[in-house]
Design a protein around this motif. Structure first.
Motif, PDB file in Angstrom:
ATOM      1  N   LEU A 337       0.890  -1.023  -0.090  1.00 29.66           N
ATOM      2  CA  LEU A 337       0.020   0.120  -0.166  1.00 29.66           C
ATOM      3  C   LEU A 337       0.825   1.126  -0.063  1.00 29.66           C
ATOM      4  N   GLY A 338       0.547   2.125  -0.688  1.00 31.45           N
ATOM      5  CA  GLY A 338       1.363   3.234  -0.883  1.00 31.45           C
ATOM      6  C   GLY A 338       0.694   4.458  -1.961  1.00 31.45           C
ATOM      7  N   LYS A 339       1.804   5.374  -2.226  1.00 35.27           N
ATOM      8  CA  LYS A 339       1.277   6.449  -3.327  1.00 35.27           C
ATOM      9  C   LYS A 339       0.472   5.827  -4.539  1.00 35.27           C
ATOM     10  N   HIS A 340       0.854   4.690  -5.107  1.00 36.29           N
ATOM     11  CA  HIS A 340       0.496   4.338  -6.168  1.00 36.29           C
ATOM     12  C   HIS A 340      -0.836   3.284  -6.164  1.00 36.29           C
ATOM     13  N   THR A 341      -1.330   2.929  -4.893  1.00 36.80           N
ATOM     14  CA  THR A 341      -2.181   2.094  -4.482  1.00 36.80           C
ATOM     15  C   THR A 341      -3.657   2.330  -5.301  1.00 36.80           C
ATOM     16  N   GLY A 342      -4.272   1.389  -5.817  1.00 37.12           N
ATOM     17  CA  GLY A 342      -5.622   1.752  -6.367  1.00 37.12           C
ATOM     18  C   GLY A 342      -6.617   0.920  -5.357  1.00 37.12           C
ATOM     19  N   VAL A 365     -10.643   5.742   1.887  1.00 33.18           N
ATOM     20  CA  VAL A 365      -9.555   5.007   2.562  1.00 33.18           C
ATOM     21  C   VAL A 365      -8.478   5.099   1.412  1.00 33.18           C
ATOM     22  N   THR A 366      -8.687   4.764   0.210  1.00 35.21           N
ATOM     23  CA  THR A 366      -7.757   4.783  -0.684  1.00 35.21           C
ATOM     24  C   THR A 366      -6.885   6.225  -0.637  1.00 35.21           C
ATOM     25  N   ARG A 367      -7.768   7.239  -0.751  1.00 39.16           N
ATOM     26  CA  ARG A 367      -7.194   8.644  -0.671  1.00 39.16           C
ATOM     27  C   ARG A 367      -6.353   8.669   0.369  1.00 39.16           C
ATOM     28  N   MET A 368      -6.696   8.151   1.621  1.00 43.58           N
ATOM     29  CA  MET A 368      -5.836   8.312   2.592  1.00 43.58           C
ATOM     30  C   MET A 368      -4.402   7.606   2.712  1.00 43.58           C
ATOM     31  N   ARG A 372      -0.863   9.645   2.424  1.00 39.42           N
ATOM     32  CA  ARG A 372       0.421   9.190   3.375  1.00 39.42           C
ATOM     33  C   ARG A 372       1.323   8.635   2.430  1.00 39.42           C
ATOM     34  N   GLY A 373       1.255   7.830   1.686  1.00 38.55           N
ATOM     35  CA  GLY A 373       2.274   7.190   0.981  1.00 38.55           C
ATOM     36  C   GLY A 373       3.049   8.216   0.094  1.00 38.55           C
ATOM     37  N   ALA A 374       2.313   9.101  -0.224  1.00 42.82           N
ATOM     38  CA  ALA A 374       2.921  10.237  -1.136  1.00 42.82           C
ATOM     39  C   ALA A 374       4.137  11.184  -0.229  1.00 42.82           C
ATOM     40  N   GLN A 375       3.717  11.055   1.243  1.00 43.82           N
ATOM     41  CA  GLN A 375       4.662  11.450   2.231  1.00 43.82           C
ATOM     42  C   GLN A 375       5.696  10.638   2.738  1.00 43.82           C
ATOM     43  N   LYS A 376       5.799   9.514   1.893  1.00 48.47           N
ATOM     44  CA  LYS A 376       6.684   8.379   2.175  1.00 48.47           C
ATOM     45  C   LYS A 376       6.497   7.841   3.589  1.00 48.47           C
ATOM     46  N   PHE A 381      -0.369  -2.821   7.474  1.00 47.93           N
ATOM     47  CA  PHE A 381      -1.919  -3.458   7.299  1.00 47.93           C
ATOM     48  C   PHE A 381      -2.481  -2.874   8.593  1.00 47.93           C
ATOM     49  N   GLU A 382      -1.848  -2.672   9.685  1.00 49.62           N
ATOM     50  CA  GLU A 382      -2.346  -1.948  10.926  1.00 49.62           C
ATOM     51  C   GLU A 382      -2.885  -0.505  10.631  1.00 49.62           C
ATOM     52  N   ARG A 383      -2.015   0.071  10.137  1.00 50.83           N
ATOM     53  CA  ARG A 383      -2.361   1.521   9.627  1.00 50.83           C
ATOM     54  C   ARG A 383      -3.623   1.602   8.824  1.00 50.83           C
ATOM     55  N   LEU A 384      -3.633   0.610   7.901  1.00 48.46           N
ATOM     56  CA  LEU A 384      -4.883   0.544   6.876  1.00 48.46           C
ATOM     57  C   LEU A 384      -6.143   0.185   7.898  1.00 48.46           C
ATOM     58  N   LYS A 385      -5.954  -0.584   8.841  1.00 48.47           N
ATOM     59  CA  LYS A 385      -6.991  -0.731   9.480  1.00 48.47           C
ATOM     60  C   LYS A 385      -7.440   0.429  10.515  1.00 48.47           C
TER      61      LYS A 385
END
Ligand code: KIV
Ligand code: ZN
Length: 400
Positions: A337-342, A365-368, A372-376, A381-385
């Motif tokens: 999961l990161g900047k390029h995730t769909g 959730v994808t936008r979040m 966050r991914g763009a901010q490196k 998985f825990e963060r996603l939850k």
């Protein structure tokens, strides 16, 4: 050994030929050339453990070390030779009496003798004439054969050696019984096409089996090794993670998997232990495996970008080779999961975690994740939850 079934039956269309290589054996030099990596040293215990895995994996030959080097090295080679049940164990020796005797005393099945043959090495490294190198090589091979041991001969720096001299020395050692001629591309200057021509010529001048040893100075080691097989060599020298002098050797995992998956050759090797042995070598050699390293890198079977992850969720063959799966090498596939995730990846991971998101919630959730991914930030998985809880995504049982 049962081969793990490939997910797709070979390439349809462009690259569908699999008949270039009929036989391929693997000579592992992790414990010899691999250990010559700058700043790497294996202990006696490391060597025993690594050799035991390579033996279990059915590696054809294990070059266990350089017996004349030290007492510990001698003991390690001797004990590996004693313990191996499947692999042929080999020890290295210069064309020097004490080296050859130490290798023979260690009880190896094969002695690998080498002499420089390029003028630059003869003059400024071995300090010998061509004639002296040839005579000493012949004597060393004769001694190994007299002891009843399999002998491999390497004209070191073969790819920078005068062609006529190379042929002369190969013919001379073949006449006195060398079982294997190994052609080293010592400083990695070969190219696949030129190396092919060279190996074809070598094969025409010897009845011995031909083996190749390729270095990765230009990133061509695995390609050159495969070219060697295509030209008639039946074995190549490789190391786990490609460790070795300077930029290293052809990587075991790359050559074995290319043989298995691209050339459809059954090497007999237990490829499912590749990821495990790679991690052990990474730890013991102190050489970090780059994330993008083929087959054994952290990213080798990871997907982040929306299109790729969505395709892989539907059918992993969409954005993986298909002829090579993570299971075949003992690795696991990961959706990162990161900047390029769909949205497909996010939905899949949320559902795995027991959530039942609406389409709008998945988008939120994808936008979040992307922000966050763009901010490196590493999105675990825990963060996603946590994101899902912040957005108020309901658990599956609640919606029912
Ligand atoms: O690179 C090389 O030439 C070697 C020889 C000892 C085979 O490692
Ligand atoms: Zn080498």
């Amino acid at each position: 050994m049962r081969r793990l079934r490939r997910r797709i039956e070979f390439f349809q269309g462009t690259l569908d030929s699999t008949s270039e290589i009929s036989e391929a054996r693997i000579f592992d030099t992790t414990l010899r050339d691999g250990e010559q990596s700058p700043r790497t040293s294996f202990s006696y215990e490391d060597k025993r453990e690594i050799a035991s895995i390579l033996d279990d994996m059915r590696t054809h030959v294990i070059e266990a070390g350089f017996p004349v080097n030290s007492e510990t090295e001698f003991e390690a080679v001797r004990d590996i030779a004693d313990a191996a049940s499947r692999s042929t164990v080999c020890g290295l020796a210069r064309v020097v009496e004490k080296d050859v005797e130490a290798a023979l005393d260690s009880g190896v099945d094969m002695v690998h003798v080498f002499a420089s043959t390029s003028d630059v090495q003869l003059q400024d490294s071995m300090h010998a004439t061509r004639q002296e190198a040839l005579e000493r090589s012949v004597e060393a091979v004769e001694r190994v054969k007299e002891a009843g041991v399999t002998c491999m001969f390497s004209p070191m720096d073969a790819t920078r050696t005068d062609e006529q001299f190379l042929t002369d020395i190969i013919e001379a050692v073949s006449e006195v019984g060398a079982d294997w001629i190994n052609i080293p591309d010592t400083v990695g200057v070969a190219t696949p096409r030129r190396f092919y021509d060279m190996i074809e010529t070598v094969c025409a001048h010897t009845d011995a089996e031909v083996d190749v040893h390729t270095h990765d100075d230009f990133g061509l080691a695995a390609a050159n090794a495969l070219s060697g097989y295509e030209a008639g060599a039946t074995q190549s020298q490789v190391s786990i993670n490609g460790i070795g002098e300077r930029a290293g050797n052809a990587a075991y995992e790359e050559v074995v998997m290319a043989l298995e998956s691209l050339y459809d050759v059954d090497t007999g090797i237990d490829t499912a232990r590749i990821a495990e042995v790679s991690r052990i070598i990474e730890e013991k050699s102190d050489i970090t495996t780059p994330a993008n390293k083929p087959i054994v890198g952290e990213n080798a079977f990871s997907h982040e970008s929306g299109i790729h992850a969505a395709g892989v969720i539907e059918n992993s063959d969409t954005f993986e080779p298909g002829v090579m799966t993570p299971e075949m090498v003992g690795a696991t596939r990961e959706l990162v999961l990161g900047k390029h995730t769909g949205t497909h990846s996010v939905r899949e991971r949320l559902e795995d975690a027991g959530f039942d998101p609406t389409d709008a919630e998945v988008r939120e959730v994808t936008r979040m994740v992307k922000d966050r991914g763009a901010q490196k930030e590493q999105i675990t998985f825990e963060r996603l939850k946590e994101f899902a809880r912040d957005v108020g995504v309901r658990r599956e049982e609640v919606r029912i």
